[in-house]
Scaffold this motif. Sequence first.
Motif, PDB file in Angstrom:
ATOM      1  N   ALA A   1       9.269   7.112  11.809  1.00  0.00           N
ATOM      2  CA  ALA A   1       8.707   7.070  10.449  1.00  0.00           C
ATOM      3  C   ALA A   1       9.717   7.476   9.390  1.00  0.00           C
ATOM      4  CB  ALA A   1       7.468   7.962  10.370  1.00  0.00           C
ATOM      5  N   LYS A   2      10.710   8.295   9.760  1.00  0.00           N
ATOM      6  CA  LYS A   2      11.711   8.747   8.786  1.00  0.00           C
ATOM      7  C   LYS A   2      12.461   7.584   8.145  1.00  0.00           C
ATOM      8  CE  LYS A   2      13.891  11.879  11.339  1.00  0.00           C
ATOM      9  NZ  LYS A   2      14.842  12.981  11.681  1.00  0.00           N
ATOM     10  N   HIS A   3      12.478   6.431   8.815  1.00  0.00           N
ATOM     11  CA  HIS A   3      13.218   5.288   8.308  1.00  0.00           C
ATOM     12  C   HIS A   3      12.448   4.483   7.258  1.00  0.00           C
ATOM     13  CE1 HIS A   3      16.350   5.976  11.254  1.00  0.00           C
ATOM     14  NE2 HIS A   3      15.448   5.981  12.221  1.00  0.00           N
ATOM     15  N   TYR A   4      11.113   4.681   7.170  1.00  0.00           N
ATOM     16  CA  TYR A   4      10.372   3.821   6.244  1.00  0.00           C
ATOM     17  C   TYR A   4       9.241   4.512   5.480  1.00  0.00           C
ATOM     18  CZ  TYR A   4       6.988   3.511  10.110  1.00  0.00           C
ATOM     19  OH  TYR A   4       6.098   3.801  11.102  1.00  0.00           O
ATOM     20  N   LYS A   5       8.891   5.749   5.822  1.00  0.00           N
ATOM     21  CA  LYS A   5       7.803   6.424   5.103  1.00  0.00           C
ATOM     22  C   LYS A   5       8.341   7.332   4.005  1.00  0.00           C
ATOM     23  CE  LYS A   5       4.088   6.331   8.550  1.00  0.00           C
ATOM     24  NZ  LYS A   5       3.138   5.570   7.741  1.00  0.00           N
ATOM     25  N   SER A   6       7.501   7.605   3.016  1.00  0.00           N
ATOM     26  CA  SER A   6       7.889   8.476   1.893  1.00  0.00           C
ATOM     27  C   SER A   6       7.841   9.933   2.334  1.00  0.00           C
ATOM     28  CB  SER A   6       6.920   8.266   0.729  1.00  0.00           C
ATOM     29  OG  SER A   6       5.624   8.740   1.084  1.00  0.00           O
ATOM     30  N   PRO A   7       8.504  10.837   1.577  1.00  0.00           N
ATOM     31  CA  PRO A   7       8.449  12.262   1.926  1.00  0.00           C
ATOM     32  C   PRO A   7       7.030  12.802   2.029  1.00  0.00           C
ATOM     33  CG  PRO A   7      10.179  11.883   0.329  1.00  0.00           C
ATOM     34  CD  PRO A   7       9.446  10.584   0.469  1.00  0.00           C
ATOM     35  N   SER A   8       6.145  12.396   1.123  1.00  0.00           N
ATOM     36  CA  SER A   8       4.762  12.903   1.175  1.00  0.00           C
ATOM     37  C   SER A   8       4.046  12.429   2.432  1.00  0.00           C
ATOM     38  CB  SER A   8       3.983  12.457  -0.070  1.00  0.00           C
ATOM     39  OG  SER A   8       3.920  11.047  -0.148  1.00  0.00           O
TER      40      SER A   8
END
Length: 379
Positions: free
Chosen positions: A254-261
């Motif tokens: 998920a770190k590659h495509y999701k926002s920090p929130s």
Amino acid sequence: MRSEAAAQLGGLERFASAGKGRGLRARRRFAVGELLFSCPAYAAVLTVSERGSHCDGCFARKEGLSKCGRCKQAFYCNVECQKEDWPMHKLECASMCAFGQNWHPSETVRLTARILAKQKIHPERTQSEKLLAVKEFESHLDKLDNEKRELIQNDIAALHHFYSKHLDCPDNAALVVLFAQIFSSYIDLLYPTEDRNDRLRDSYFFSCDCRECITKEKDKEKLEVCKLNDPPSAETVKDMIKYARNVIEEFRRAKHYKSPSELLEICELSLDKMGAVFEDSNVYMLHMMYQAMGVCLYVQDWEGALCYGQKIIRPYSKHYPSYSLNVASMWLKLGRLYMALKNRTAGVKALKRAIAIMEVAHGKDHPYISEIKKELEDH
């Protein structure tokens, strides 16, 4: 009798371990904090997050670094650092100008380009290879799965895309070997025996049979469950461990495509669920707390990051070895957070704890320690 190799390495000796590859062992007693071995890096690159805040030449972290006048994407302390780095930076400077914001080779690709350039400039064995030559690195080509082979081909394509005009690349077969040689990563000692051995087999293709792995003596503490009147069943614990491993992998992707929130939400929901079975000192809880702390740091939520760090540091100090840099790094983060939040007393204490570990692990004359000491003086 000490071998000639051991004498040349100051009491250390390379040896072959059946089924596991090469190893390094001591042939005499060393004191705590005594330097065992050192050599300059053969090739190195800054991570994406470090670029702009660290010198591309000496890697020192400084404010007010000067940009390369041509590409504006490399940063240096001074002219000396820039000149020293030019043999490597010239591989990228024109390409950075041509691609602009679309210049984004991975760190692995950048490192491989530098290794190839270094091999051309210095075909002879270098000072960096006193212990092991780059060409001696294991590739384990026969053991790579299709996913890793595909990743290597993607990296080779990126190498040609970003470096073809300024680098003479060998043929595809030789590049596959080189990328496979630098594909492995370190195994974190934090995790329980089964996880560590899974990662060893995945990266290094062997299982460990040291006393700790055979007895699994530390697993109980690392997998600590909640102390309840009605404790969770073995099946419940097993299911939660399976969930924890899955959510760790989910977060990694998920770190590659999701926002920090969104990433923080994954952390909080997983911690909530695992917290019904696991104690805060459980390594799977610690893993997700660490990820949550990283997200908070990224969005500059200093108080949120500090909250997670305070929960992490005590279990880290228990699970890791006495002079672990993982523990030092956490004390360093806490110290800087305390300072940012105007709690100087706690900040100084945390930074001193970090220095005490680093002086043993890195040596008292390491530039990074001087940098932290300067931070203390400035505050």
